[in-house]
Scaffold this motif. Structure first.
Motif, PDB file in Angstrom:
ATOM      1  N   MET A 109       0.836  -1.199   0.000  1.00  0.00           N
ATOM      2  CA  MET A 109       0.000   0.000   0.000  1.00  0.00           C
ATOM      3  C   MET A 109       0.869   1.246   0.000  1.00  0.00           C
ATOM      4  N   SER A 110       0.317   2.324  -0.565  1.00  0.00           N
ATOM      5  CA  SER A 110       1.062   3.583  -0.582  1.00  0.00           C
ATOM      6  C   SER A 110       0.403   4.588   0.357  1.00  0.00           C
ATOM      7  N   LYS A 111       1.187   5.555   0.748  1.00  0.00           N
ATOM      8  CA  LYS A 111       0.714   6.615   1.621  1.00  0.00           C
ATOM      9  C   LYS A 111       1.261   7.928   1.088  1.00  0.00           C
ATOM     10  N   THR A 112       0.486   8.997   1.235  1.00  0.00           N
ATOM     11  CA  THR A 112       0.927  10.300   0.757  1.00  0.00           C
ATOM     12  C   THR A 112       1.561  11.088   1.885  1.00  0.00           C
ATOM     13  N   VAL A 113       2.768  11.581   1.653  1.00  0.00           N
ATOM     14  CA  VAL A 113       3.427  12.492   2.595  1.00  0.00           C
ATOM     15  C   VAL A 113       3.533  13.849   1.916  1.00  0.00           C
ATOM     16  N   THR A 114       3.302  14.894   2.670  1.00  0.00           N
ATOM     17  CA  THR A 114       3.223  16.232   2.088  1.00  0.00           C
ATOM     18  C   THR A 114       3.895  17.239   2.995  1.00  0.00           C
ATOM     19  N   GLY A 115       4.582  18.194   2.392  1.00  0.00           N
ATOM     20  CA  GLY A 115       5.207  19.262   3.158  1.00  0.00           C
ATOM     21  C   GLY A 115       5.111  20.584   2.426  1.00  0.00           C
ATOM     22  N   LEU A 116       4.886  21.643   3.176  1.00  0.00           N
ATOM     23  CA  LEU A 116       4.890  23.003   2.641  1.00  0.00           C
ATOM     24  C   LEU A 116       6.178  23.677   3.074  1.00  0.00           C
ATOM     25  N   PHE A 117       6.850  24.318   2.134  1.00  0.00           N
ATOM     26  CA  PHE A 117       8.137  24.946   2.404  1.00  0.00           C
ATOM     27  C   PHE A 117       8.071  26.435   2.104  1.00  0.00           C
ATOM     28  N   ASP A 118       8.696  27.230   2.968  1.00  0.00           N
ATOM     29  CA  ASP A 118       8.761  28.669   2.722  1.00  0.00           C
ATOM     30  C   ASP A 118       9.818  29.011   1.684  1.00  0.00           C
ATOM     31  N   HIS A 119      10.794  28.121   1.530  1.00  0.00           N
ATOM     32  CA  HIS A 119      11.896  28.389   0.605  1.00  0.00           C
ATOM     33  C   HIS A 119      12.004  27.265  -0.420  1.00  0.00           C
ATOM     34  N   GLU A 179       4.114   2.400   2.061  1.00  0.00           N
ATOM     35  CA  GLU A 179       3.775   2.623   3.470  1.00  0.00           C
ATOM     36  C   GLU A 179       4.963   2.361   4.394  1.00  0.00           C
ATOM     37  N   ALA A 180       5.819   1.425   4.028  1.00  0.00           N
ATOM     38  CA  ALA A 180       6.980   1.109   4.853  1.00  0.00           C
ATOM     39  C   ALA A 180       7.977   2.265   4.894  1.00  0.00           C
ATOM     40  N   LEU A 181       7.927   3.152   3.889  1.00  0.00           N
ATOM     41  CA  LEU A 181       8.854   4.278   3.827  1.00  0.00           C
ATOM     42  C   LEU A 181       8.229   5.576   4.317  1.00  0.00           C
ATOM     43  N   ALA A 182       6.954   5.552   4.680  1.00  0.00           N
ATOM     44  CA  ALA A 182       6.219   6.782   4.954  1.00  0.00           C
ATOM     45  C   ALA A 182       6.834   7.594   6.091  1.00  0.00           C
TER      46      ALA A 182
END
Length: 204
Positions: free
Chosen positions: A1-11, A150-153
């Motif tokens: 299974m996959s999982k979504t990881v998300t990040g917002l960056f100022d730079h 998912e194992a890398l999430a």
């Protein structure tokens, strides 16, 4: 299974470094997306980059932006220029970019912003966080979102945090403290000066 990881960056540089490290972790390039504000035109175009409308047309027919622009040299060699209602000009690559480009071409009901938020929520991001992410890009930020095994999430999320992704809850509280409630695609995009002022708030 996959999982979504998300990040917002100022730079943007932090987002670029995080994207490269995700790929080094083993996340496929096609699974990583970047959407960066371009209100100050930091990402100029040249004759080698296709017209935005052409990119949107191709994405609407199912061709990913990375494929349109060619992936040689890494994910960010596939950056394309788009205009998203409420956000304004952005530089984007990956599966989120394809959704947004398709929306610009009329393939996604509700416009490109709906495509961006809808794509995030369909990938497992909460609607609340998706609105904060879209607003963050509107105000000058860069969004990195990756579909990972998912194992890398946990390790992938740690990479985003290591490279200074913002605390989305804290940023939401800051926005709401200034009267914001949710992303509004009918709102005017931030000007280059407004983006610069916004970014100065987060200098560390």
């Amino acid at each position: 299974m996959s999982k979504t990881v998300t990040g917002l960056f100022d730079h943007y540089d932090d987002a670029l470094t995080a994207s490269n490290h995700l790929e080094s972790l083993g996340v496929p390039r096609a699974s990583i997306s970047v959407v960066a504000n371009n209100s100050d035109d930091w990402y100029g175009r040249d004759d080698r980059r296709p017209d935005t409308a052409d990119t949107a047309d191709d994405a609407a027919t199912g061709v990913g932006v990375g494929a349109v622009l060619g992936g040689a040299g890494g994910l960010l060699a596939g950056l394309g220029l788009l205009a998203i209602p409420g956000i304004g000009p952005v530089v984007a690559a990956g599966w989120l970019a394809s959704t947004a480009a398709g929306a610009v071409a009329g393939a996604v009901a509700g416009g490109a912003a709906g495509g961006l938020i809808g794509s995030l929520t369909s990938a497992g991001v909460s609607e609340n966080d998706a609105n904060v992410y879209a607003e963050g890009v509107r105000r000058g930020g860069t969004l990195v979102s990756a579909k990972v095994d998912e194992a890398l999430a946990d390790e992938a999320q740690a990479i985003l945090e290591k490279h200074k992704s913002v605390d989305v809850g804290e940023r939401e509280r800051l926005y709401r403290g200034n009267g914001w409630s949710r992303f509004d695609e009918a709102a005017p995009p931030y000007s280059a000066d407004e983006v610069a002022r916004e970014r100065r708030q987060y200098l560390v």
